[in-house]
Design a protein around this motif. Structure first.
Motif, short mmCIF file in Angstrom:
data_model
loop_
_atom_site.label_atom_id
_atom_site.label_comp_id
_atom_site.label_asym_id
_atom_site.label_seq_id
_atom_site.Cartn_x
_atom_site.Cartn_y
_atom_site.Cartn_z
N THR A 567 62.49 63.65 10.91
CA THR A 567 62.41 62.63 9.88
C THR A 567 63.08 63.14 8.61
N LEU A 568 63.90 62.28 7.99
CA LEU A 568 64.57 62.64 6.74
C LEU A 568 64.51 61.46 5.78
N GLU A 569 64.51 61.78 4.50
CA GLU A 569 64.71 60.73 3.50
C GLU A 569 66.11 60.16 3.66
N GLU A 570 66.24 58.90 3.40
CA GLU A 570 67.56 58.26 3.59
C GLU A 570 68.62 58.95 2.74
N SER A 571 68.26 59.33 1.52
CA SER A 571 69.23 59.98 0.64
C SER A 571 69.68 61.32 1.22
N SER A 572 68.74 62.09 1.80
CA SER A 572 69.10 63.39 2.39
C SER A 572 69.99 63.21 3.60
N LEU A 573 69.69 62.18 4.41
CA LEU A 573 70.51 61.92 5.59
C LEU A 573 71.94 61.56 5.18
N LYS A 574 72.08 60.71 4.18
CA LYS A 574 73.41 60.33 3.71
C LYS A 574 74.17 61.53 3.17
N GLN A 575 73.48 62.37 2.40
CA GLN A 575 74.15 63.53 1.81
C GLN A 575 74.63 64.50 2.88
N PHE A 576 73.81 64.71 3.92
CA PHE A 576 74.22 65.65 4.96
C PHE A 576 75.37 65.09 5.80
N ILE A 577 75.31 63.80 6.12
CA ILE A 577 76.40 63.18 6.88
C ILE A 577 77.71 63.27 6.10
N GLN A 578 77.64 62.97 4.81
CA GLN A 578 78.84 63.04 3.99
C GLN A 578 79.37 64.47 3.89
N LEU A 579 78.45 65.44 3.82
CA LEU A 579 78.86 66.84 3.80
C LEU A 579 79.62 67.21 5.07
N CYS A 580 79.11 66.79 6.22
CA CYS A 580 79.76 67.10 7.50
C CYS A 580 81.12 66.43 7.61
N ILE A 581 81.22 65.19 7.18
CA ILE A 581 82.50 64.48 7.23
C ILE A 581 83.52 65.18 6.34
N THR A 582 83.12 65.51 5.13
CA THR A 582 84.03 66.17 4.19
C THR A 582 84.45 67.54 4.71
N LEU A 583 83.50 68.28 5.26
CA LEU A 583 83.80 69.60 5.82
C LEU A 583 84.83 69.50 6.93
N GLN A 584 84.65 68.55 7.81
CA GLN A 584 85.57 68.39 8.95
C GLN A 584 86.95 67.95 8.48
N GLN A 585 87.01 67.00 7.57
CA GLN A 585 88.30 66.49 7.13
C GLN A 585 89.05 67.47 6.25
N ASP A 586 88.34 68.28 5.48
CA ASP A 586 89.01 69.25 4.61
C ASP A 586 89.56 70.44 5.40
#
Length: 842
Positions: A567-586
């Protein structure tokens, strides 16, 4: 001798006008029967009479239907009109051609075996004109037209001669073309190549080159181009199946296998020949273009019913390779529909659907017949103890490679129940190399393919099998039951093509000192074959993993499974997903881009029913429950390898907050090889330090780590960046725990005490107990193949050896590894592993 250069004699005006009216009428009728799709993009050229560069269109055959279609398309696409005369103007003098169309050869027949086919007089005249006027230029646009994409069928020599000569042959050709237009006109494919400067071709030849040589050179280059385009789109002609069955059973290698079995087993030769024919009939495909068309329409309906879309990535290098290479597709195996999905995608992108190696278990009544006509050829799971079957199958596969047919097989052998790329099987890869050695002049390229699902159809089956249920055999009844899945949403699917692997280059790099290219057609397997197969298998698995794509489900799974409560807070889930996307694309810019917002990605997972939302006044919570929590491990494992190295770096900071950069590099160089083989990671040890520095600098840039000179400190867990770093450390934790558990077991029992099978069984049992003690709902945590792979890795890294009693032996290096790993784990996990390894076993 070629005809001298001269302008074509214009027709009388009344005849010319009548002919134009008649051709216009034929063109109008033709376009009522035709629907055109394009291979690639038409050239962006505007019709301009003031342009000193003239354009013409080159067709491979003298067919009126082709000329009418090009006339229509040139006007529809606003290109220079194909039916407009090339005449004198202020830029061009001394030329008078009634059309801008060149048919490469006057013969319409593609069955003609004559090598002295007469070249188009118009090409001769235009080339001669350019030789006399080097200041002028003519750009040729090769146009390939496919009235349907049927590859055709090999004809007998007598039939070829009959088709290529005499009035009866020309009439047959005309009727055949009319039939193709009526039957396949709605599936017409047109390829416009980029313009080729005829003056440039002239300039590339020696100064004193004759007109004859200039024209033949141009015709030859155009002919090769047309052959490559046709090979990539329609493939080689098909051999009559009955003729092929007889040819296989009469081949020297199958005959040798029969004679050997006659001598060793004292069996009747005639019976063995009949048996070989029976094996061939069981194996060989029966490709039908009409059936492939039906599959295309049926699957278009099915995918629209099941999925919200199919994304294709990086197919352009495959389309280019198909022009001059024999392609072998080696996709990952996630679902029964992988084969149908890949063949459909290739057909939709104007590539030849491959001959697919399918398990004999799929040769069901009716279904097997349809699959065979769609391109499937069947093989048994194992045929080591049946040399005659092995000879027939190997001969058939060599026939496919040698003729240039695209093929496909699943290197993992079976579907992945854990979501990971499984260890490749050697069988088909070995046959591919052996087939290549029999004709090393043919270029063979292996194409890794990653297939990613947002929701896999067999999800419930995989859950049951991970829990120990026996795999159910395929049946018609099971297929009918599976049709219920049409009512459920399954999200999107992505197919990503890795870079094609040139087999010749790979063998040269791996075994350059063995003279593999001198092997010829030797029936003996070379000594280096096993080594080459293993290295090629690893290269293919790495290629599949490199092509992996991110989607809403696997990103959400990666994030939510970092939480013990899922279980995660929605804000934490969004932040982690965005982190992974940015990491992969960079750091992996060649990977497919994720263009959706985090809100849209999470909404997709909710719509698929894989995620529960718990409303709360301080912010919604998102949770995985019950079956979904276990199922999401499968989706997380699809992309675990993409984040393995950054997760390993973050894992090093999970218990120790500060490192010197050099100390961290040393620790990772010890740990990385333990996961490299398990997850088929692409970075070799030689470039590891460079890759680690790239990730460390990215972490520093995004404030996950704080740099103080050469010292690195993790961000505080009370801050957002610290929590994200802690979450990023979780995906690799299970792999490291399995490794530590195995090392602890070995050290507890001592060197020379455990066999490989005993160690594997102990690890599996204790890992299962560990999941119960710590509330881990993850059967893949104690999946037996993972421990098998880990033992193999410890062997390769020289941590383990086998003594004379077939027991596992080791030295102080394993103890040092345990010391280096010990401080990375949570004390509770470390204590549990220590306690478990001391349990007495019988």
């Amino acid at each position: 001798m070629m005809r001298p250069a001269r302008s074509a004699t214009p027709l009388p005006r009344i005849i010319s006008t009548a002919l134009k009216v008649f051709l216009s009428l034929l063109e109008w009728v033709l376009m009522r029967l035709v629907r055109v799709r394009y291979q690639g993009k038409p050239p962006s050229i505007k019709a301009d009479d003031t342009n000193p560069v003239k354009y013409c269109y080159v067709l491979p055959e003298n067919a009126l239907s082709d000329q009418l279609l090009v006339n229509h398309l040139s006007r529809a696409l606003k290109l220079p009109p194909a039916d407009q005369a090339i005449t004198e103007n202020k830029h061009w003098f001394g030329i008078q051609e009634q059309s801008a169309l060149i048919t490469l050869h006057r013969s319409q027949s593609r069955f003609s075996a004559r090598t002295d086919r007469q070249v188009s007089p118009r090409l001769i005249r235009l080339t001669a004109h350019l030789l006399e006027h080097p200041e002028q230029d003519l750009h040729c646009i090769p146009v390939t037209i496919f009235w349907g994409r049927a590859p055709g069928q090999t004809q007998s020599k007598l039939h070829q001669q009959w088709l290529s000569t005499g009035p009866q042959g020309r009439m047959t050709q005309m009727l055949s073309r009319l039939w193709h237009i009526l039957w396949y006109g709605r599936d017409t494919l047109v390829h416009f190549a980029e313009p080729v400067s005829l003056q440039g071709l002239i300039a590339s030849s020696p100064v004193n080159t004759s007109l004859n040589r200039h024209v033949r050179k141009t015709a030859r280059l155009m002919r090769v181009h047309f052959q490559q385009i046709r090979k990539g789109v329609a493939g080689p002609e098909l051999t009559d199946r009955n003729q092929l069955l007889h040819a296989l059973t009469r081949s020297p290698r199958v005959k040798a296998a029969i004679l050997k079995q006659v001598q060793t087993d004292k069996k009747n030769q005639a019976q063995l020949e009949a048996k070989a024919h029976q094996y061939a009939d069981e194996i060989v495909a029966n490709v039908s273009y009409s059936t492939q068309q039906i599959f295309d329409r049926l699957l278009s309906w099915l995918w629209n019913k099941l999925y919200d879309g199919i994304s294709i990535h990086n197919i352009e290098p495959v389309q280019e390779a198909a022009k001059n290479s024999t392609l072998v597709y080696v996709p990952c195996h996630r679902s029964h529909i992988d084969y149908l999905l890949l063949s459909y995608a290739l057909y939709q992108h104007n590539l030849v659907p491959p001959h697919v190696a399918a398990g004999i278990n799929l040769n069901l009544p009716i279904v097997g017949r349809l699959l065979r006509r769609g391109g499937a050829f069947f093989l048994r799971r194992s045929f080591k103890d049946n040399p005659l079957y092995a000879a027939v199958f190997a001969e058939y596969y060599f026939y496919l490679l040698n003729k240039g047919y695209a093929t496909e097989y699943f290197v993992e052998g079976g579907r992945s129940r854990t979501g990971r790329t499984l260890a490749p099987k050697a069988g088909m890869l070995s046959l591919t190399i052996q087939g290549f050695l029999r004709n090393p002049h043919r270029q063979i390229k292996l194409v890794p393919v990653y297939i990613g699902y947002e929701k896999v159809i067999e999800a419930g089956t995989y859950l049951g099998e991970l829990r120990g249920q026996k795999k159910k055999s395929e049946s018609i009844v099971g297929l009918i039951r599976a049709m219920k899945a049409l009512k459920e949403p399954f999200g999107k699917v992505s197919l990503a093509f890795g870079e094609p692997i040139n087999l010749a280059d790979t063998l040269s790099a791996q075994i350059s000192d063995t003279g593999w290219n001198q092997a010829g057609i030797s029936t003996e397997k070379p000594e280096w074959l096993s080594q080459a197969v293993n290295q090629l298998a690893e290269q293919v698995a790495v290629g599949i993993n490199q092509a992996a794509t991110l989607n809403s489900v696997n990103l959400s799974a990666l994030a939510l499974l970092t939480s013990r409560s899922h279980t995660l807070e929605e804000s934490s889930l969004k932040q982690f997903i965005q982190l992974c996307i940015t990491l992969q694309q960079d750091l992996n810019p060649q990977s497919a881009k994720t263009v959706q917002s985090t809100d849209a990605l999470i909404q997709e997972v909710e719509q698929l029913g894989l995620l529960n939302r718990i409303p709360h006044q301080y912010g919604d919570l998102l949770q995985l429950t019950g079956e979904n929590a276990l199922l999401m491990t499968w989706y997380r494992n699809n992309i675990l390898h993409l984040f393995a190295l950054p997760s390993l770096i973050a894992f090093c900071f999970s218990q120790q907050p500060r490192y010197h950069r050099g100390q961290l590099q040393q620790l990772i160089s010890v740990l990385y090889p333990l996961i490299q083989k398990e997850l088929y990671l692409s970075w070799p040890m030689a470039s590891l330090a460079e890759q680690v520095d790239r990730y460390l600098n990215w972490f520093i840039r995004h404030e996950l780590l704080i740099a103080d000179g050469e010292h690195l400190t993790c961000a505080s867990t009370y801050q957002t960046q610290g929590r994200l770093l802690q979450m990023l450390s979780k995906p690799i934790q299970a792999s490291m725990e399995r490794c530590y558990l195995m090392v602890a077991l070995l050290l507890h029992h001592g060197s020379g005490q455990l066999s490989t099978s005993t160690l594997e069984q102990l690890c599996q049992n204790l890992a299962q107990r560990l999941t119960i003690l710590h509330g881990l709902n993850a059967p893949e945590y104690f999946h037996s193949p993972l421990f098998q792979q880990l033992i193999k890795v410890l062997y390769e890294l020289n941590y383990l050896k086998t003594d004379q009693n077939q027991k596992l032996s080791f030295d102080q290096r394993l103890e040092l590894l345990a010391v280096q790993c010990r401080g990375l784990f949570d004390p509770a996990i470390r204590h549990s592993i220590r306690q478990l390894t001391q349990i007495k076993t019988t």
